[in-house]
Scaffold this motif. Structure first.
Motif, PDB file in Angstrom:
ATOM      1  N   LYS A 105       2.266   9.451   2.134  1.00  7.79           N
ATOM      2  CA  LYS A 105       1.618   8.488   3.025  1.00  7.79           C
ATOM      3  C   LYS A 105       2.450   8.289   4.291  1.00  7.79           C
ATOM      4  O   LYS A 105       1.910   8.219   5.400  1.00  7.79           O
ATOM      5  CB  LYS A 105       1.412   7.155   2.308  1.00  7.79           C
TER       6      LYS A 105
ATOM      7  N   TYR B 248       0.810  -1.210   0.000  1.00  2.00           N
ATOM      8  CA  TYR B 248       0.000   0.000   0.000  1.00  2.00           C
ATOM      9  C   TYR B 248       0.850   1.269   0.000  1.00  2.00           C
ATOM     10  O   TYR B 248       0.322   2.368  -0.193  1.00  2.00           O
ATOM     11  CB  TYR B 248      -0.920   0.021   1.223  1.00  2.00           C
ATOM     12  N   LEU B 249       2.146   1.134   0.257  1.00  2.00           N
ATOM     13  CA  LEU B 249       3.013   2.309   0.282  1.00  2.00           C
ATOM     14  C   LEU B 249       3.845   2.445  -0.987  1.00  2.00           C
ATOM     15  O   LEU B 249       4.756   3.264  -1.061  1.00  2.00           O
ATOM     16  CB  LEU B 249       3.940   2.248   1.505  1.00  2.00           C
TER      17      LEU B 249
ATOM     18  N   ASN C 251       2.777   6.883  -4.039  1.00  2.00           N
ATOM     19  CA  ASN C 251       2.771   8.052  -3.147  1.00  2.00           C
ATOM     20  C   ASN C 251       3.372   7.712  -1.786  1.00  2.00           C
ATOM     21  O   ASN C 251       2.791   8.015  -0.734  1.00  2.00           O
ATOM     22  CB  ASN C 251       1.349   8.590  -2.976  1.00  2.00           C
TER      23      ASN C 251
END
Length: 256
Positions: A116, A108-109, A112
């Motif tokens: 984040k 998920y990282l 961006n």
């Protein structure tokens, strides 16, 4: 039928949710029967904490039957804030880094990464700042604990990266297509002559870990069409299979 079996399968994720639910529920019950006042910046802290613990415990028990990753992160971050402000500072720090590592491992990282990470650590710094109300000693210990967790996890990551690099295929460790880009830099899929569907499927595989079957159902195409699309992608990136593509692109900030 296959989906039903998959939904009932016992996984380590479900076991963690069960154990976490029992632990949080125990904390909720212990606060209910405790006569001690909890010093916290949260108004009516005992009642609020009991409600929050109850909701989070319920979420954990729900995820035993239906794992929802964003809910897992939400529970970790909420419990991190709450526990840090009712004198369980080290547990709160631990839960924050659990959420960060899970986000990192799940991909998920990738997109961006900087904003984040800044947002997550801004939240964590605010939580630590609130601990000042517990006294300067506990504040310093909490700050030091956070720094220790951070450098420890970086150390573990560095060790794992070194150990795993020797088993990466040459197509991943020395990929000729994107060899000029440094790990962590941005890779734009639109620069490689891919179709819009191929780009979407690559991103879905990276970010949501969708399989060929999942992708065929999402995009309303046959399984053979998905495999054909990915065979073309493999040729573009000079890899042999989906796992190699996944490993290759995880090293970069991939976007359209």
């Amino acid at each position: 039928m296959e989906e039903d079996k998959k939904s009932k399968k016992l996984t380590i994720e479900r076991v963690v949710c069960l154990v976490a639910g029992i632990l949080i529920a125990s904390a909720c019950v212990s606060e209910y029967f405790s006569s001690d006042d909890i010093y916290s910046i949260i108004p009516n802290s005992r009642i609020v904490d009991m409600i929050i613990h109850g909701i989070c415990a319920g979420c954990c028990f729900f995820m035993v039957f239906k794992p929802v990753f964003p809910m897992t992160i939400g529970v970790c971050l909420v419990e991190s804030f709450v526990t840090m402000n009712i004198t369980y500072e080290q547990l709160g720090v631990f839960l924050f880094y659990v959420s960060y590592i899970l986000l990192f491992c799940k991909g998920y990282l990738i997109k961006n990464y900087i904003p984040k990470t800044v947002a997550l650590f801004t939240f964590h710094i605010i939580c630590i700042a609130c601990v000042w109300t517990h006294g300067p000693v506990k504040f310093c210990i909490t700050l030091g604990s956070s720094a220790m967790f951070l450098v420890f996890y970086i150390w573990v990551y560095d060790i794992l990266k070194a150990k795993l690099s020797c088993i990466f295929p040459v197509s991943v460790s020395n990929n000729p297509v994107i060899k000029n880009k440094q790990p962590g830099s941005k890779v734009f899929l639109s620069e490689y002559g891919l179709t819009e569907r191929q780009i979407n499927m690559i991103l879905d595989n990276l970010q949501n870990n969708l399989s060929y079957k999942d992708l065929s159902e999402k995009y309303f195409v046959s399984l053979s069409t998905v495999k054909k699309d990915f065979s073309e992608v493999f040729q573009v990136f000079n890899v042999a299979k989906l796992e190699e593509l996944h490993l290759l692109l995880l090293s970069y900030q991939v976007s359209r």
